[in-house]
Design a protein around this motif. Structure first.
Motif, mmCIF file in Angstrom:
data_model
loop_
_atom_site.group_PDB
_atom_site.id
_atom_site.type_symbol
_atom_site.label_atom_id
_atom_site.label_comp_id
_atom_site.label_asym_id
_atom_site.label_seq_id
_atom_site.Cartn_x
_atom_site.Cartn_y
_atom_site.Cartn_z
ATOM 1 N N ARG A 287 0.988 -1.228 0.037
ATOM 2 C CA ARG A 287 -0.026 -0.030 -0.139
ATOM 3 C C ARG A 287 0.809 1.120 -0.001
ATOM 4 O O ARG A 287 0.669 2.477 -0.817
ATOM 5 N N TYR A 288 1.982 1.204 0.703
ATOM 6 C CA TYR A 288 2.776 2.411 0.790
ATOM 7 C C TYR A 288 3.421 2.608 -0.661
ATOM 8 O O TYR A 288 3.681 3.786 -1.086
ATOM 9 N N GLU A 289 3.804 1.522 -1.063
ATOM 10 C CA GLU A 289 4.490 1.608 -2.436
ATOM 11 C C GLU A 289 3.615 2.245 -3.583
ATOM 12 O O GLU A 289 3.966 3.019 -4.310
ATOM 13 N N ILE A 290 2.479 1.986 -3.586
ATOM 14 C CA ILE A 290 1.500 2.635 -4.665
ATOM 15 C C ILE A 290 1.036 4.089 -4.231
ATOM 16 O O ILE A 290 1.397 4.907 -4.801
ATOM 17 N N GLY B 235 -10.030 5.610 1.887
ATOM 18 C CA GLY B 235 -9.965 7.094 1.675
ATOM 19 C C GLY B 235 -8.544 7.577 1.455
ATOM 20 O O GLY B 235 -8.344 8.902 1.281
ATOM 21 N N LEU B 236 -7.788 6.737 0.830
ATOM 22 C CA LEU B 236 -6.326 7.188 0.710
ATOM 23 C C LEU B 236 -6.043 7.588 -0.897
ATOM 24 O O LEU B 236 -5.302 8.391 -1.221
ATOM 25 N N VAL B 237 -7.110 6.878 -1.772
ATOM 26 C CA VAL B 237 -7.270 7.076 -3.195
ATOM 27 C C VAL B 237 -8.331 7.178 -3.412
ATOM 28 O O VAL B 237 -9.337 6.955 -2.935
ATOM 29 N N LYS C 222 -9.107 8.346 -21.897
ATOM 30 C CA LYS C 222 -9.802 6.885 -22.391
ATOM 31 C C LYS C 222 -10.851 7.125 -21.305
ATOM 32 O O LYS C 222 -10.646 6.212 -20.130
ATOM 33 N N PRO C 223 -12.344 7.328 -21.562
ATOM 34 C CA PRO C 223 -13.278 7.000 -20.671
ATOM 35 C C PRO C 223 -13.489 5.939 -20.028
ATOM 36 O O PRO C 223 -14.000 5.583 -18.917
ATOM 37 N N GLN C 224 -13.079 4.761 -20.643
ATOM 38 C CA GLN C 224 -13.137 3.524 -20.298
ATOM 39 C C GLN C 224 -12.366 2.973 -19.001
ATOM 40 O O GLN C 224 -12.277 2.034 -18.660
ATOM 41 N N GLN C 225 -11.109 3.792 -19.036
ATOM 42 C CA GLN C 225 -10.052 3.467 -18.089
ATOM 43 C C GLN C 225 -10.149 4.392 -16.802
ATOM 44 O O GLN C 225 -11.001 5.516 -16.802
ATOM 45 N N HIS C 226 -9.767 4.148 -15.635
ATOM 46 C CA HIS C 226 -9.674 4.835 -14.682
ATOM 47 C C HIS C 226 -8.299 5.318 -14.177
ATOM 48 O O HIS C 226 -7.289 4.557 -14.316
ATOM 49 N N LEU C 227 -8.392 6.613 -13.709
ATOM 50 C CA LEU C 227 -7.148 7.025 -13.119
ATOM 51 C C LEU C 227 -7.008 6.744 -11.573
ATOM 52 O O LEU C 227 -8.372 6.997 -10.938
ATOM 53 N N VAL C 228 -5.730 6.434 -10.966
ATOM 54 C CA VAL C 228 -5.865 6.447 -9.659
ATOM 55 C C VAL C 228 -5.175 7.684 -9.122
ATOM 56 O O VAL C 228 -4.115 8.119 -9.647
ATOM 57 N N ARG C 229 -5.703 8.585 -8.137
ATOM 58 C CA ARG C 229 -5.143 9.792 -7.560
ATOM 59 C C ARG C 229 -5.200 9.549 -6.079
ATOM 60 O O ARG C 229 -5.950 9.232 -5.390
ATOM 61 N N LEU C 230 -4.189 10.269 -5.784
ATOM 62 C CA LEU C 230 -3.853 10.048 -4.378
ATOM 63 C C LEU C 230 -4.683 11.436 -3.727
ATOM 64 O O LEU C 230 -4.953 12.390 -4.234
ATOM 65 N N THR C 231 -5.307 10.930 -2.275
ATOM 66 C CA THR C 231 -6.078 12.012 -1.795
ATOM 67 C C THR C 231 -5.078 12.805 -0.699
ATOM 68 O O THR C 231 -4.008 12.073 -0.272
ATOM 69 N N THR C 232 -5.551 13.768 0.044
ATOM 70 C CA THR C 232 -4.708 14.470 0.996
ATOM 71 C C THR C 232 -4.613 13.240 2.109
ATOM 72 O O THR C 232 -3.436 13.426 2.892
ATOM 73 N N ARG C 233 -5.595 12.715 2.349
ATOM 74 C CA ARG C 233 -5.393 11.749 3.589
ATOM 75 C C ARG C 233 -4.317 10.775 3.187
ATOM 76 O O ARG C 233 -3.713 10.464 3.869
ATOM 77 N N GLY C 234 -4.292 10.253 1.920
ATOM 78 C CA GLY C 234 -3.427 9.419 1.548
ATOM 79 C C GLY C 234 -1.965 9.773 1.700
ATOM 80 O O GLY C 234 -0.954 9.170 1.828
ATOM 81 N N ASP C 235 -1.714 10.958 1.379
ATOM 82 C CA ASP C 235 -0.467 11.660 1.282
ATOM 83 C C ASP C 235 -0.090 12.076 2.904
ATOM 84 O O ASP C 235 1.257 11.855 3.222
ATOM 85 N N THR C 236 -1.016 12.052 3.737
ATOM 86 C CA THR C 236 -0.599 12.256 5.178
ATOM 87 C C THR C 236 -0.290 10.735 5.805
ATOM 88 O O THR C 236 0.675 10.950 6.197
#
Length: 149
Positions: free
Chosen positions: A47-50, A87-89, A97-111
């Protein structure tokens, strides 16, 4: 007839195989040490690695994460699912490409990532010349091995 449990006397494994096995064992040992160090930080090594990868590279698709971390896409999807539930991402549609998803870090994930980094920094704070030389050698080996893929 020779039984499989008896030692081989006719030949030794190729040196490249011996090196590969040694590296896998070393990786397992280091991963176990990282997991133990992160115990109680709120994230596992996977999880940390991601979280760390998303910090370095920004929002990524599952495939991009899998490629960057040299893991199977299925394991990335399972780990991202946990991170999203915590709630970390967040997952969002890829505008290209609307059929794909992007994974984005949240503020909580950064903390949480920063907390885990502090835990790791305390645990692995040795900064001797030998440590730096070993790190340089490992980085060079990683670059060579990655180039061979």
């Amino acid at each position: 007839m020779t039984l499989a449990s008896e030692p081989r006397t006719d030949s030794s494994p190729p040196p490249a195989l011996t090196i590969s096995v040694a590296l896998v064992r070393l990786a397992d040992t280091v991963r176990a040490e990282l997991e133990q160090a992160l115990n109680g930080s709120g994230v596992s090594w996977a999880r940390y690695e991601i979280l760390s990868c998303l910090t370095r590279l920004g929002a990524l698709t599952y495939s991009d994460l899998a490629h960057a971390l040299v893991r199977h896409r299925t394991s990335i999807a399972a780990t991202v699912g946990f991170l999203e539930t915590a709630g970390l991402v967040v997952r969002e549609a890829n505008p290209d490409k609307p059929q794909q998803h992007l994974v984005r870090l949240t503020t909580r994930g950064d903390t949480v990532r920063l907390k885990a980094e502090r835990v790791l920094a305390r645990r692995f704070s040795a900064g001797s010349d030998n440590t730096r030389q070993a790190l340089d050698a490992l980085r060079a080996l990683e670059q060579r091995m990655t180039a061979l893929r």
